[in-house]
Design a protein around this motif. Structure first.
Motif, mmCIF file in Angstrom:
data_model
loop_
_atom_site.group_PDB
_atom_site.id
_atom_site.type_symbol
_atom_site.label_atom_id
_atom_site.label_comp_id
_atom_site.label_asym_id
_atom_site.label_seq_id
_atom_site.Cartn_x
_atom_site.Cartn_y
_atom_site.Cartn_z
ATOM 1 N N MET A 1 51.130 -5.714 -11.405
ATOM 2 C CA MET A 1 50.338 -6.146 -12.562
ATOM 3 C C MET A 1 48.885 -6.333 -12.150
ATOM 4 O O MET A 1 48.595 -6.953 -11.123
ATOM 5 N N LYS A 2 47.964 -5.788 -12.946
ATOM 6 C CA LYS A 2 46.545 -5.928 -12.651
ATOM 7 C C LYS A 2 45.818 -6.502 -13.864
ATOM 8 O O LYS A 2 46.053 -6.094 -15.001
ATOM 9 N N LEU A 3 44.933 -7.475 -13.588
ATOM 10 C CA LEU A 3 44.089 -8.069 -14.624
ATOM 11 C C LEU A 3 42.635 -7.877 -14.250
ATOM 12 O O LEU A 3 42.240 -8.166 -13.115
ATOM 13 N N GLN A 4 41.858 -7.410 -15.185
ATOM 14 C CA GLN A 4 40.414 -7.290 -14.957
ATOM 15 C C GLN A 4 39.678 -8.298 -15.835
ATOM 16 O O GLN A 4 40.096 -8.609 -16.950
ATOM 17 N N GLY A 5 38.576 -8.807 -15.309
ATOM 18 C CA GLY A 5 37.770 -9.762 -16.053
ATOM 19 C C GLY A 5 36.751 -10.411 -15.145
ATOM 20 O O GLY A 5 36.543 -9.991 -14.001
ATOM 21 N N ASN A 6 36.117 -11.446 -15.648
ATOM 22 C CA ASN A 6 35.186 -12.218 -14.845
ATOM 23 C C ASN A 6 35.989 -13.264 -14.081
ATOM 24 O O ASN A 6 36.523 -14.196 -14.663
ATOM 25 N N ILE A 7 36.064 -13.074 -12.776
ATOM 26 C CA ILE A 7 36.859 -13.970 -11.932
ATOM 27 C C ILE A 7 36.099 -15.292 -11.735
ATOM 28 O O ILE A 7 34.942 -15.282 -11.307
ATOM 29 N N VAL A 8 36.770 -16.399 -12.042
ATOM 30 C CA VAL A 8 36.165 -17.716 -11.835
ATOM 31 C C VAL A 8 36.711 -18.270 -10.523
ATOM 32 O O VAL A 8 37.857 -18.717 -10.442
ATOM 33 N N ASP A 9 35.890 -18.208 -9.491
ATOM 34 C CA ASP A 9 36.258 -18.678 -8.153
ATOM 35 C C ASP A 9 35.759 -20.119 -8.006
ATOM 36 O O ASP A 9 34.593 -20.360 -7.657
ATOM 37 N N ILE A 10 36.621 -21.069 -8.314
ATOM 38 C CA ILE A 10 36.226 -22.477 -8.316
ATOM 39 C C ILE A 10 35.850 -22.936 -6.913
ATOM 40 O O ILE A 10 34.856 -23.647 -6.721
ATOM 41 N N GLN A 11 36.639 -22.519 -5.938
ATOM 42 C CA GLN A 11 36.444 -22.977 -4.560
ATOM 43 C C GLN A 11 35.061 -22.603 -4.034
ATOM 44 O O GLN A 11 34.381 -23.411 -3.388
ATOM 45 N N ASN A 12 34.655 -21.364 -4.303
ATOM 46 C CA ASN A 12 33.356 -20.890 -3.792
ATOM 47 C C ASN A 12 32.241 -20.954 -4.828
ATOM 48 O O ASN A 12 31.134 -20.459 -4.595
ATOM 49 N N LYS A 13 32.558 -21.527 -5.974
ATOM 50 C CA LYS A 13 31.564 -21.751 -7.032
ATOM 51 C C LYS A 13 30.812 -20.471 -7.406
ATOM 52 O O LYS A 13 29.572 -20.431 -7.420
ATOM 53 N N ARG A 14 31.598 -19.440 -7.726
ATOM 54 C CA ARG A 14 30.967 -18.204 -8.169
ATOM 55 C C ARG A 14 31.832 -17.503 -9.211
ATOM 56 O O ARG A 14 33.049 -17.703 -9.256
ATOM 57 N N ILE A 15 31.180 -16.718 -10.032
ATOM 58 C CA ILE A 15 31.865 -15.924 -11.055
ATOM 59 C C ILE A 15 31.433 -14.475 -10.856
ATOM 60 O O ILE A 15 30.225 -14.191 -10.723
ATOM 61 N N TYR A 16 32.398 -13.579 -10.790
ATOM 62 C CA TYR A 16 32.061 -12.173 -10.543
ATOM 63 C C TYR A 16 33.048 -11.264 -11.259
ATOM 64 O O TYR A 16 34.177 -11.662 -11.557
ATOM 65 N N LYS A 17 32.595 -10.038 -11.533
ATOM 66 C CA LYS A 17 33.481 -9.047 -12.145
ATOM 67 C C LYS A 17 34.500 -8.600 -11.107
ATOM 68 O O LYS A 17 34.136 -8.248 -9.983
ATOM 69 N N GLY A 18 35.774 -8.645 -11.478
ATOM 70 C CA GLY A 18 36.781 -8.320 -10.496
ATOM 71 C C GLY A 18 38.141 -8.014 -11.086
ATOM 72 O O GLY A 18 38.301 -7.878 -12.309
ATOM 73 N N GLU A 19 39.093 -7.904 -10.160
ATOM 74 C CA GLU A 19 40.458 -7.526 -10.542
ATOM 75 C C GLU A 19 41.445 -8.381 -9.738
ATOM 76 O O GLU A 19 41.292 -8.547 -8.522
ATOM 77 N N VAL A 20 42.439 -8.902 -10.442
ATOM 78 C CA VAL A 20 43.513 -9.682 -9.811
ATOM 79 C C VAL A 20 44.790 -8.858 -9.888
ATOM 80 O O VAL A 20 45.148 -8.352 -10.962
ATOM 81 N N THR A 21 45.450 -8.701 -8.751
ATOM 82 C CA THR A 21 46.721 -7.973 -8.711
ATOM 83 C C THR A 21 47.826 -8.941 -8.287
ATOM 84 O O THR A 21 47.640 -9.736 -7.368
ATOM 85 N N PHE A 22 48.945 -8.901 -8.994
ATOM 86 C CA PHE A 22 50.084 -9.715 -8.556
ATOM 87 C C PHE A 22 51.388 -8.933 -8.680
ATOM 88 O O PHE A 22 51.543 -8.063 -9.543
ATOM 89 N N LYS A 23 52.303 -9.271 -7.788
ATOM 90 C CA LYS A 23 53.591 -8.592 -7.718
ATOM 91 C C LYS A 23 54.658 -9.621 -7.380
ATOM 92 O O LYS A 23 54.461 -10.481 -6.520
ATOM 93 N N ASN A 24 55.792 -9.552 -8.081
ATOM 94 C CA ASN A 24 56.894 -10.505 -7.860
ATOM 95 C C ASN A 24 56.424 -11.950 -7.964
ATOM 96 O O ASN A 24 56.852 -12.827 -7.216
ATOM 97 N N GLY A 25 55.471 -12.166 -8.876
ATOM 98 C CA GLY A 25 55.008 -13.522 -9.150
ATOM 99 C C GLY A 25 53.952 -14.051 -8.211
ATOM 100 O O GLY A 25 53.495 -15.188 -8.361
ATOM 101 N N ILE A 26 53.517 -13.250 -7.225
ATOM 102 C CA ILE A 26 52.557 -13.703 -6.217
ATOM 103 C C ILE A 26 51.287 -12.858 -6.292
ATOM 104 O O ILE A 26 51.346 -11.629 -6.444
ATOM 105 N N ILE A 27 50.127 -13.494 -6.151
ATOM 106 C CA ILE A 27 48.857 -12.773 -6.150
ATOM 107 C C ILE A 27 48.713 -12.021 -4.823
ATOM 108 O O ILE A 27 48.779 -12.624 -3.743
#
Length: 539
Positions: free
Chosen positions: A1-27
């Motif tokens: 599964m792939k999601l595209q959007g503006n990634i909100v990286d709370i830990q590093n305090k940044r927002i960037y265009k990106g893609e999240v991939t997850f498989k079997n419930g894990i990123i």
């Protein structure tokens, strides 16, 4: 599964265009990638302290609504059902919650009964707490409401805390108005959070002494405006919670609403999301993902970072909400209850008196605390009665576990001009609590609750309405939409009878909560929560 959007990286305090991939419930990956998608991807919201029972929904039904607002997990104290059914009630909540893809994190209720000054349906002692804490499904020792027991080193109270320390599980606090040396002693006992602060100074005192503070905004207790100014400086030690949220309010929003309100005050988005998403995971050690590689795919997609309108919710990689539709299926369950009292007669609510003055509970809008008033008594034929002109109304608490005479008191600010409202949701022992303009209406409302073995109701001379709550007398066996609409209609009826409160049933449910000052009423009598002792209605 792939999601595209503006990634909100709370830990590093940044927002960037990106893609999240997850498989079997894990990123499996979070990467920067150019695209034309404008929505935002962030970790799911967590309610850091809530009694699911107060939504009048069983956990599986609560989950179906919560995911619509981007909530993926709760830190849930099953204290309410435990006071009715004991450990069996806690087990019901855990098992029902397991039947849906949602992350309930239940605690071991520390105060069942909440005090010795009321009649509950069960007792959970330190040995039972030990057994519960051994269960991996129990994540923490739930709110230690008996703060006098901590301060005066009650042996049973300290044993419960000791077991939590033994199993390395956090201890939640509950210490409204406690400050200075007393709160230092409370914290030193091992208690790490508080959700009961109602002033800025109180919360700051506790933060400075090392406590985590939960900013609460529920259906009755609303502390957001008083406390939100602390977030910019103390964002690593603050969380958001509801505590108690009625079904009509839950239909409208959840933690997402608090995020939106915080942003509207100009608070940095990363600090807001630290409180809403990250801090509960860190403090309680929750198995909830934070949008990092290797985490569970507990991810939400929101329209923007202003209103936080949720478009999609994923839990363990499973799509559970999609563009307006909850994809969590309803589950079948068996009702449990504990209701053993017989119907009453009007004379049961008579209070013989010749006094000139009485002590009156003053209910406060948006607060669980009450004030103590001294008011002129209204007496007719030797009976203390309601005075609707002065808004001094008779109230009663009726033991629902056995046949006992009702306890009587008087209350201001409910505003009823006729009829009565009643509920078997009466924190914390969940006896029947009623306020009315006449003894006859009070009796009718109580009997309607008894005949249905639980519910919330309103009666007038010509009409009666009830929302039955057959699960422990505090929850419905219906879906959220049905119960939400029925509750809203009942709320409207109560206001037609004259109630001026925003949430009369939620306020009513806390008028027997003895651990929150000042005056409250238990089934055993009028109680002063500041001095922790019974007091006389008559002066």
């Amino acid at each position: 599964m792939k999601l595209q959007g503006n990634i909100v990286d709370i830990q590093n305090k940044r927002i960037y265009k990106g893609e999240v991939t997850f498989k079997n419930g894990i990123i499996t990956s979070v990467i920067e990638k150019a695209h034309n998608v404008n929505h935002y991807i962030l970790p799911g919201f967590i309610d850091a302290h809530i009694h699911i029972e107060s939504s009048m929904l069983v956990p599986s039904e609560f989950a179906r609504i919560a995911v619509k607002h981007g909530t993926v997990a709760t830190v849930s104290d099953p204290h309410e059902i435990a006071n009715v059914l004991g450990v069996a009630g806690v087990e019901f909540m855990i098992e029902n919650g397991k039947k849906v893809p949602f992350k309930f994190n239940f605690g071991a209720p520390s105060c069942v009964p909440a005090t010795n000054f009321e009649s509950a349906g069960a007792t959970i002692d330190s040995e039972a707490i030990k057994t519960l804490l051994q269960n991996p499904d129990i994540k923490y020792l739930a709110e230690m409401m008996n703060y006098p027991g901590v301060l005066f080193e009650d042996e049973e109270v300290l044993k419960k805390i000791a077991w939590a320390k033994h199993y390395k599980k956090p201890v939640d606090g509950h210490a409204p108005g406690v400050m200075g040396d007393d709160i230092s002693k409370y914290i030193d006992a091992g208690i790490s959070t508080d959700h009961e602060c109602f002033t800025h100074d109180e919360a700051l005192d506790k933060l400075q002494k090392g406590m985590k503070i939960l900013i609460r905004e529920g259906s009755a207790a609303k502390n957001f405006d008083a406390l939100i100014g602390l977030l910019p400086e103390h964002f690593l030690n603050i969380m958001f919670c509801s505590d108690d949220k009625h079904p009509d309010d839950l239909m409208l929003g959840h933690i997402n609403q608090l995020c939106a309100r915080a942003i509207s005050k100009g608070i940095d988005v990363f600090k807001v999301l630290q409180a809403a998403c990250v801090n509960p995971v860190k403090h309680y050690g929750l198995d909830v993902g934070l949008l990092q590689v290797g985490d569970a795919a507990d991810v939400i997609v929101v329209e923007d970072l202003k209103d936080f309108k949720t478009l999609k919710t994923y839990i363990n990689g499973e799509l559970v909400f999609n563009n307006g539709t909850s994809l969590i299926a309803p589950v079948v369950f068996k009702n449990l209850n504990n209701f053993n009292c017989e119907t009453k007669v009007v004379s049961d609510f008579r209070f013989e008196s010749s006094t000139a003055q009485i002590q009156v509970i003053e209910a406060l809008e948006g607060q669980l605390v009450t004030n103590k008033l001294i008011e002129k008594a209204t007496i007719k034929n030797g009976n203390l009665i309601s005075n609707t002109n002065n808004d001094i109304l008779k109230m009663a608490v009726v033991n629902r576990y056995e046949n006992k005479p009702p306890a009587i008191a008087f209350i201001k600010n409910f505003g009823l001009k006729a009829g009565a409202i009643a509920s078997s949701v009466g924190h914390d022992s969940h006896n029947i609590i009623v306020v009315g303009a006449s003894d006859e209406a009070i009796c009718s409302a109580v009997n309607l609750i008894i005949e249905n073995k639980g519910g919330i109701c309103a009666v007038s001379d010509s009409k009666e309405k009830i929302v039955p709550l057959p699960v422990a007398g505090i929850m419905s066996d219906k879906d959220a939409t049905t119960i939400g609409k029925a509750y809203a209609q009942l709320n409207t009826f109560a206001k037609q009878l004259g109630s001026t409160l925003n949430a009369p049933y939620m306020t009513l449910s806390f008028m027997a909560l003895l651990v929150i000052p000042s005056l409250k009423l238990s089934d055993k009598g009028l109680f002063n929560g500041k001095d922790f002792k019974f007091v006389s209605l008559e002066l």
